[in-house]
Design a protein around this motif. Structure first.
Motif, short mmCIF file in Angstrom:
data_model
loop_
_atom_site.label_atom_id
_atom_site.label_comp_id
_atom_site.label_asym_id
_atom_site.label_seq_id
_atom_site.Cartn_x
_atom_site.Cartn_y
_atom_site.Cartn_z
N ALA A 256 14.02 48.27 12.66
CA ALA A 256 14.31 49.70 12.55
C ALA A 256 13.16 50.52 13.13
O ALA A 256 11.98 50.17 12.96
CB ALA A 256 14.54 50.07 11.10
N PRO A 257 13.46 51.63 13.82
CA PRO A 257 12.40 52.50 14.38
C PRO A 257 11.67 53.25 13.27
O PRO A 257 11.96 53.09 12.09
CB PRO A 257 13.18 53.43 15.31
CG PRO A 257 14.55 53.49 14.73
CD PRO A 257 14.81 52.13 14.16
N GLU A 258 10.74 54.13 13.69
CA GLU A 258 9.83 54.75 12.73
C GLU A 258 10.53 55.61 11.68
O GLU A 258 9.99 55.78 10.57
CB GLU A 258 8.78 55.60 13.46
CG GLU A 258 9.34 56.77 14.24
CD GLU A 258 8.24 57.58 14.92
OE1 GLU A 258 7.78 58.57 14.33
OE2 GLU A 258 7.83 57.20 16.03
N ASN A 259 11.70 56.12 11.96
CA ASN A 259 12.41 56.92 10.96
C ASN A 259 13.43 56.10 10.17
O ASN A 259 14.18 56.65 9.36
CB ASN A 259 13.13 58.09 11.64
CG ASN A 259 12.16 59.10 12.21
OD1 ASN A 259 11.07 59.30 11.66
ND2 ASN A 259 12.52 59.73 13.32
N GLY A 260 13.45 54.78 10.42
CA GLY A 260 14.41 53.93 9.73
C GLY A 260 15.82 54.09 10.26
O GLY A 260 16.09 54.86 11.19
N ILE A 261 16.74 53.31 9.66
CA ILE A 261 18.17 53.41 10.01
C ILE A 261 18.93 53.70 8.73
O ILE A 261 18.86 52.95 7.76
CB ILE A 261 18.68 52.10 10.64
CG1 ILE A 261 17.91 51.80 11.94
CG2 ILE A 261 20.19 52.18 10.92
CD1 ILE A 261 18.26 50.46 12.56
N GLN A 262 19.68 54.77 8.75
CA GLN A 262 20.47 55.15 7.57
C GLN A 262 21.93 54.78 7.78
O GLN A 262 22.51 55.04 8.84
CB GLN A 262 20.35 56.64 7.28
CG GLN A 262 21.00 57.06 5.96
CD GLN A 262 20.78 58.51 5.64
OE1 GLN A 262 21.30 59.39 6.34
NE2 GLN A 262 20.02 58.79 4.58
N LEU A 263 22.50 54.13 6.76
CA LEU A 263 23.92 53.78 6.76
C LEU A 263 24.61 54.57 5.66
O LEU A 263 24.03 54.81 4.59
CB LEU A 263 24.13 52.29 6.51
CG LEU A 263 23.66 51.31 7.59
CD1 LEU A 263 22.18 51.02 7.46
CD2 LEU A 263 24.48 50.02 7.50
N SER A 264 25.82 54.98 5.92
CA SER A 264 26.63 55.66 4.89
C SER A 264 27.91 54.87 4.67
O SER A 264 28.41 54.18 5.58
CB SER A 264 26.95 57.09 5.33
OG SER A 264 27.69 57.10 6.54
N PHE A 265 28.44 54.91 3.43
CA PHE A 265 29.59 54.10 3.03
C PHE A 265 30.69 54.98 2.46
O PHE A 265 30.43 55.95 1.74
CB PHE A 265 29.17 53.06 1.98
CG PHE A 265 28.07 52.14 2.44
CD1 PHE A 265 28.36 50.98 3.14
CD2 PHE A 265 26.73 52.43 2.19
CE1 PHE A 265 27.36 50.14 3.58
CE2 PHE A 265 25.72 51.59 2.62
CZ PHE A 265 26.03 50.44 3.32
N GLN A 266 31.91 54.64 2.87
CA GLN A 266 33.09 55.29 2.29
C GLN A 266 33.91 54.23 1.56
O GLN A 266 34.23 53.16 2.12
CB GLN A 266 33.94 55.94 3.39
CG GLN A 266 33.24 57.13 4.05
CD GLN A 266 34.10 57.78 5.11
OE1 GLN A 266 35.13 57.23 5.50
NE2 GLN A 266 33.70 58.95 5.57
N ASN A 267 34.23 54.52 0.29
CA ASN A 267 34.90 53.55 -0.59
C ASN A 267 36.19 54.15 -1.11
O ASN A 267 36.17 55.10 -1.90
CB ASN A 267 33.95 53.19 -1.74
CG ASN A 267 34.57 52.21 -2.71
OD1 ASN A 267 35.63 51.63 -2.47
ND2 ASN A 267 33.91 52.03 -3.86
N PRO A 268 37.34 53.59 -0.70
CA PRO A 268 38.61 54.17 -1.12
C PRO A 268 39.03 53.73 -2.54
O PRO A 268 40.00 54.27 -3.08
CB PRO A 268 39.59 53.65 -0.07
CG PRO A 268 39.03 52.33 0.31
CD PRO A 268 37.53 52.48 0.25
N ASN A 269 38.34 52.75 -3.13
CA ASN A 269 38.78 52.23 -4.43
C ASN A 269 37.57 52.04 -5.35
O ASN A 269 37.20 50.92 -5.72
CB ASN A 269 39.51 50.89 -4.24
CG ASN A 269 40.36 50.53 -5.43
OD1 ASN A 269 40.20 51.11 -6.52
ND2 ASN A 269 41.25 49.57 -5.26
N PRO A 270 36.93 53.12 -5.76
CA PRO A 270 35.72 53.00 -6.58
C PRO A 270 36.00 52.45 -7.98
O PRO A 270 35.06 52.02 -8.65
CB PRO A 270 35.20 54.43 -6.64
CG PRO A 270 36.38 55.30 -6.40
CD PRO A 270 37.27 54.55 -5.46
N SER A 271 37.24 52.46 -8.42
CA SER A 271 37.54 51.93 -9.75
C SER A 271 37.47 50.41 -9.77
O SER A 271 37.36 49.79 -10.85
CB SER A 271 38.92 52.39 -10.22
OG SER A 271 39.94 51.90 -9.34
#
Length: 428
Positions: free
Chosen positions: A361-376
């Protein structure tokens, strides 16, 4: 009758004119600046009974003007401007009905205080009579007022403009000399402006110098001298450029660094950039390394559409250039590859790994985001970060107990791409 005689006597009457006065304004001025003058005359009738002044005037008059200054030739003194004649012997014509006439006299500039005498004499061939009238004019010497440079410290190869200010006009532009003490800062393009009493000139400093040079610029006029110092610094050159690694990620900012071989001079060092593939890395316009510093850096965000592209990105300063080859790759992520089926009710520490070979990862890091359709059924944080210099990070996934196999499709996003990962949650 016869023998008688008659006689008649005639008296000779003649109309003449005399000069009453000649005046100028001002009576003291700088050489080269004009003065205005007035000649006043008196018209009279001469007869055996005496002279009688005539008013108003009935004849036209001509007054001759001349000027002297010691042994100086009249042609070296100045110029009259009147309604008739030419210098050095010129004339004013005063028409009938008028008792005065005007003139302008422009003395030539002088290099030392000078006294002139302007004479007004009647034209004896045009009914003039009487003595010459005179007025004195004192001339102040023109002098150097100032010498100015547009910049007093430059980098070799840059241009400086200079101005010599006089307090009045000069007769010949070559009366003022401007010289430099060093061939590193030669004088050129000297131009005299008679309206502003200035001489302007250029100094095109040499670029190929190896040491700091102090050039003394000297303006001289009639024994007067003014000097200014111009410091010409050795131009700094581009010595090195670099990316943090030879491979960088598409759509993620990365730092490009560059260094000079000497501190930036006054005004800083302007850096320009080039790219052999501007669709992948577009070069910014410029960057200025501040005075006294030797290095700088910029952030660039590679783009494009290919999974991998190699290019050269360079920096230039003052004719010196350096470039760095870099490969731009699309970021690839392995997300929990070791776990497909998860027993409901369990927690799982899942590894998120950069799949690009040898890249971190570069100096600012790598950010990932997650979408979850079934959190239950499955719980996962909305974001996570792979830290700078790291190849992977761990994220915790929690599940709930289910009575039958349940598919949960997680969408995760990274800069430039979206991916999906399906987990099967099974009954205990």
């Amino acid at each position: 009758g016869s023998g008688s005689s008659k006689s008649t006597s005639f008296e000779l009457v003649k109309t003449l004119y005399q000069i009453e006065s000649v005046t100028i304004n001002p009576t003291q001025t700088l050489g080269g600046l004009p003065v205005t003058g007035t000649v006043s005359v008196r018209e009279l009738v001469q007869s055996s009974t005496g002279d009688t002044t005539v008013s108003p005037s009935t004849i036209s008059k001509r007054v001759n003007l001349s000027v002297i200054s010691g042994n100086t030739s009249p042609n070296e003194i100045g110029n009259f401007n009147t309604n008739g004649g030419n210098f050095p012997q010129t004339a004013i014509f005063i028409p009938a009905g008028e008792s005065s006439g005007q003139f302008t006299f422009t003395p030539f500039p002088v290099i030392s205080p000078t006294s002139l005498t302007i004479h007004a004499a009647p034209d004896l061939g045009a009914l003039g009579t009487g003595n010459t009238r005179s007025v004195g004019l004192n001339l102040d010497a023109v002098s150097l007022q100032s010498l100015a440079l547009s910049r007093t410290e430059v980098v070799g190869g840059e241009q400086v403009t200079g101005t010599v200010q006089m307090n009045g006009p000069i007769r010949f532009s070559n009366q003022v000399s401007v010289v430099s003490s060093s061939p590193v800062a030669p004088i050129s393009s000297v131009v005299y402006n008679s309206n502003s009493y200035t001489l302007t000139f250029n100094i095109n400093t040499l670029a190929n110098i190896t040491t700091v040079t102090n050039a003394i610029i000297t303006a001289t006029f009639a024994g007067q001298t003014i000097t200014k110092q111009l410091t010409v610094n050795k131009p700094s050159r581009m010595s090195s450029v670099s990316f943090p690694t030879t491979k960088v990620f598409r759509d993620l900012p990365t730092r490009f660094s560059f260094e000079l071989d000497a501190p930036a001079a006054v005004g800083g060092a302007n850096i320009s950039f080039t790219s052999t593939n501007s669709q992948v890395i577009s070069p910014p316009t410029s960057y200025n390394i501040p005075q006294g510093q030797t290095s700088g850096n910029i952030m660039v965000t590679p783009g494009g559409s290919s999974d991998s592209a190699t290019l050269s990105f360079g920096a230039s300063h003052f004719g010196s250039s350096r470039g760095a080859n870099v490969t731009v790759e699309k970021l690839a992520i392995d997300f929990c590859d070791s776990a497909t089926n998860i027993v409901g009710g369990q927690q799982l520490n899942c590894t998120v790994r950069i799949a690009n070979s040898g890249m971190v990862a570069p100096e600012n890091g790598i950010q990932l985001s997650f979408q979850n359709p079934n959190p239950s059924v499955l719980s996962i944080p909305s974001t996570m970060t792979i830290g700078a210099g790291q190849n992977s990070a761990t994220i915790q996934i929690s599940t709930q107990t289910v009575t039958q196999n349940t598919n949960v499709q997680i969408t995760f996003s990274i800069p430039g791409s979206n991916y999906t990962r399906t987990f099967v949650i099974t009954p205990p």
